[in-house]
Scaffold this motif. Structure first.
Motif, mmCIF file in Angstrom:
data_model
loop_
_atom_site.group_PDB
_atom_site.id
_atom_site.type_symbol
_atom_site.label_atom_id
_atom_site.label_comp_id
_atom_site.label_asym_id
_atom_site.label_seq_id
_atom_site.Cartn_x
_atom_site.Cartn_y
_atom_site.Cartn_z
ATOM 1 N N VAL A 7 -81.219 10.568 34.296
ATOM 2 C CA VAL A 7 -80.122 11.384 33.795
ATOM 3 C C VAL A 7 -78.899 10.483 33.666
ATOM 4 O O VAL A 7 -78.425 9.923 34.652
ATOM 5 N N LEU A 8 -78.425 10.350 32.430
ATOM 6 C CA LEU A 8 -77.220 9.573 32.160
ATOM 7 C C LEU A 8 -76.084 10.557 31.923
ATOM 8 O O LEU A 8 -76.233 11.515 31.168
ATOM 9 N N VAL A 9 -74.954 10.325 32.572
ATOM 10 C CA VAL A 9 -73.813 11.235 32.516
ATOM 11 C C VAL A 9 -72.691 10.580 31.718
ATOM 12 O O VAL A 9 -72.352 9.408 31.962
ATOM 13 N N PHE A 10 -72.107 11.357 30.789
ATOM 14 C CA PHE A 10 -71.034 10.850 29.938
ATOM 15 C C PHE A 10 -69.849 11.802 29.971
ATOM 16 O O PHE A 10 -70.014 13.006 30.165
ATOM 17 N N ALA A 16 -71.860 10.707 24.500
ATOM 18 C CA ALA A 16 -73.279 11.006 24.705
ATOM 19 C C ALA A 16 -74.062 10.836 23.403
ATOM 20 O O ALA A 16 -75.164 10.281 23.406
ATOM 21 N N GLN A 17 -73.504 11.285 22.297
ATOM 22 C CA GLN A 17 -74.205 11.165 21.018
ATOM 23 C C GLN A 17 -74.332 9.705 20.578
ATOM 24 O O GLN A 17 -75.389 9.285 20.108
ATOM 25 N N GLU A 18 -73.274 8.933 20.768
ATOM 26 C CA GLU A 18 -73.330 7.512 20.418
ATOM 27 C C GLU A 18 -74.372 6.793 21.273
ATOM 28 O O GLU A 18 -75.143 5.975 20.771
ATOM 29 N N ALA A 19 -74.375 7.094 22.557
ATOM 30 C CA ALA A 19 -75.333 6.464 23.464
ATOM 31 C C ALA A 19 -76.764 6.875 23.102
ATOM 32 O O ALA A 19 -77.673 6.036 23.107
ATOM 33 N N GLU A 73 -71.091 1.480 29.349
ATOM 34 C CA GLU A 73 -70.427 1.061 28.108
ATOM 35 C C GLU A 73 -69.662 2.220 27.460
ATOM 36 O O GLU A 73 -68.786 1.995 26.636
ATOM 37 N N TRP A 74 -70.003 3.445 27.847
ATOM 38 C CA TRP A 74 -69.309 4.646 27.346
ATOM 39 C C TRP A 74 -68.620 5.382 28.505
ATOM 40 O O TRP A 74 -68.439 6.583 28.464
ATOM 41 N N ASP A 75 -68.257 4.646 29.557
ATOM 42 C CA ASP A 75 -67.618 5.214 30.752
ATOM 43 C C ASP A 75 -68.505 6.248 31.431
ATOM 44 O O ASP A 75 -68.021 7.209 32.022
ATOM 45 N N GLY A 76 -69.795 6.043 31.354
ATOM 46 C CA GLY A 76 -70.756 6.952 31.995
ATOM 47 C C GLY A 76 -71.478 6.257 33.129
ATOM 48 O O GLY A 76 -71.155 5.133 33.505
ATOM 49 N N TRP A 77 -72.491 6.906 33.641
ATOM 50 C CA TRP A 77 -73.295 6.365 34.738
ATOM 51 C C TRP A 77 -74.649 7.047 34.761
ATOM 52 O O TRP A 77 -74.860 8.066 34.117
ATOM 53 N N ARG A 78 -75.576 6.473 35.528
ATOM 54 C CA ARG A 78 -76.902 7.056 35.740
ATOM 55 C C ARG A 78 -76.896 7.761 37.076
ATOM 56 O O ARG A 78 -76.498 7.185 38.087
ATOM 57 N N GLU A 79 -77.310 9.010 37.070
ATOM 58 C CA GLU A 79 -77.404 9.775 38.316
ATOM 59 C C GLU A 79 -78.629 9.323 39.097
ATOM 60 O O GLU A 79 -79.702 9.151 38.525
#
Length: 81
Positions: A7-10, A16-19, A73-79
Motif C-alpha cells: 500500500v503506497l500512500v500519497f 497518486a495518479q502520476e505514480a 518522489e511524490w511525498d508519499g510512503w509505503r505502509e
C-alpha cells in the motif's frame, strides 16, 4: 500463491495518479494499480484525504524499500503491513 499487497500512500489524487502511471515503467507492473481514496478519521473534506495505491505482489518480486523510495518522489510512503 501468496496474498502479498503493498500500500503506497500519497497526499493527493494527482500524485497518486502520476505514480500509478509510472509504476509500469519503473517496476514492470502489468496489472493496473488500484487507486483508493482514504478519508482521514472524522474528516468530510476531500482535502483531508490520502490517496492509496494498492499493489498485488503474489510472487513477492517488488522490493519494499524501492517502493518506499518511489512513493517518496511524490511525498508519499509505503505502509508497513
Amino acid at each position: 500463491m501468496n496474498d502479498v499487497r503493498h500500500v503506497l500512500v500519497f497526499p493527493d489524487r494527482d500524485a497518486a495518479q502520476e505514480a500509478a502511471e509510472a509504476l509500469g515503467d519503473r517496476f514492470g507492473v502489468d496489472e493496473e494499480p488500484r487507486i483508493v481514496r482514504d478519508a482521514l478519521a472524522g474528516e468530510d473534506d476531500a482535502e483531508d484525504a490520502q490517496w492509496l495505491i494498492v499493489l498485488a505482489d503474489e510472487d513477492e518480486e517488488l522490493d519494499p524499500a524501492a517502493l518506499d523510495g518511489f512513493a517518496g518522489e511524490w511525498d508519499g510512503w509505503r505502509e508497513e503491513p
